[in-house]
Design an enzyme around this catalytic site. Sequence first.
Site, PDB file in Angstrom:
ATOM      1  CG  ASN A  34      -2.008  -0.889   1.265  1.00 10.86           C
ATOM      2  OD1 ASN A  34      -1.944  -1.977   0.718  1.00 10.86           O
ATOM      3  ND2 ASN A  34      -3.082  -0.456   1.889  1.00 10.86           N
TER       4      ASN A  34
HETATM    5 CA    CA Z   1      -7.020  -2.476   3.873  1.00 12.96          CA
END
Ligand code: CA
Length: 225
Positions: A34
């Site tokens: 991420n």
């Molecule tokens: Ca997540």
Amino acid sequence: ALLRDRDRPLEGRTALVTSGPTHEPIDPVRYIANRSSGRQGHAIAAALARLGADVTLVSGPVTIPDPAGVTTVHVERAEEMRDAVLSRLPVDMAVMVAAVADWRVATSSDQKIKKQAGDAPAPLILTENPDILKTVGHHVKRPRVVVGFAAETQDIEENALRKLERKGADLIVANDVSPETGIMGGSRNRVKVLSPTGVEAWPDLTKDEVADRLARLIAERLAER
Ligand code: CA
Ligand code: CTP
């Protein structure tokens, strides 16, 4: 009753904070992750320490320095982050700020995967990672105060409220991370703080100011009862 120093209300208390992304290997040179700079999580660890807490920060791979006054443990993958967190329970408070990769590659390769001329790339088979916040929020050694974050791009309050319930958290700090807000990777943050009793919208603040305010709020919660 024990008298607490107004400036160091978390003296004698222990805290766990997660921050940064996790990297889930595809092969020795590639990973899934991420976006996360670690700035907000690191700022929260430092703010709790300034209020007197004994803080352990479990950080994924970031480029920013370890915060002052905090014990920092470096991990790579979500499973390592989970193990590092669970091995340090019990604590008085846990603030899970990490942008944990939701999935990892089911069978990562020991060798670098090579392109095959003319062949379509092999699909990646993913499997879900452990939910660290949810595990901590429902643990037999659950901290007195459990805080999570909710980075959303739409229906922010609704999504955050669902996370508050599902993960067993006392507070969820929600923010809009749509690219046009500039929050991702930036030094400012605009959050809403949700608890079972309501929502508070905080003004546009620096990530350090959000951290200070959240640390104070956690200290107030711990002082109750
Ligand atoms: Ca997540
Ligand atoms: N979190 C965690 N472990 C995970 C996923 C999330 O500890 N495997 C924590 C994050 O640190 C954050 C909170 O849960 O405090 C919410 O993370 P978020 O990614 O917004 O929630 P998810 O439950 O993963 O839902 P989704 O990504 O689908 O919105």
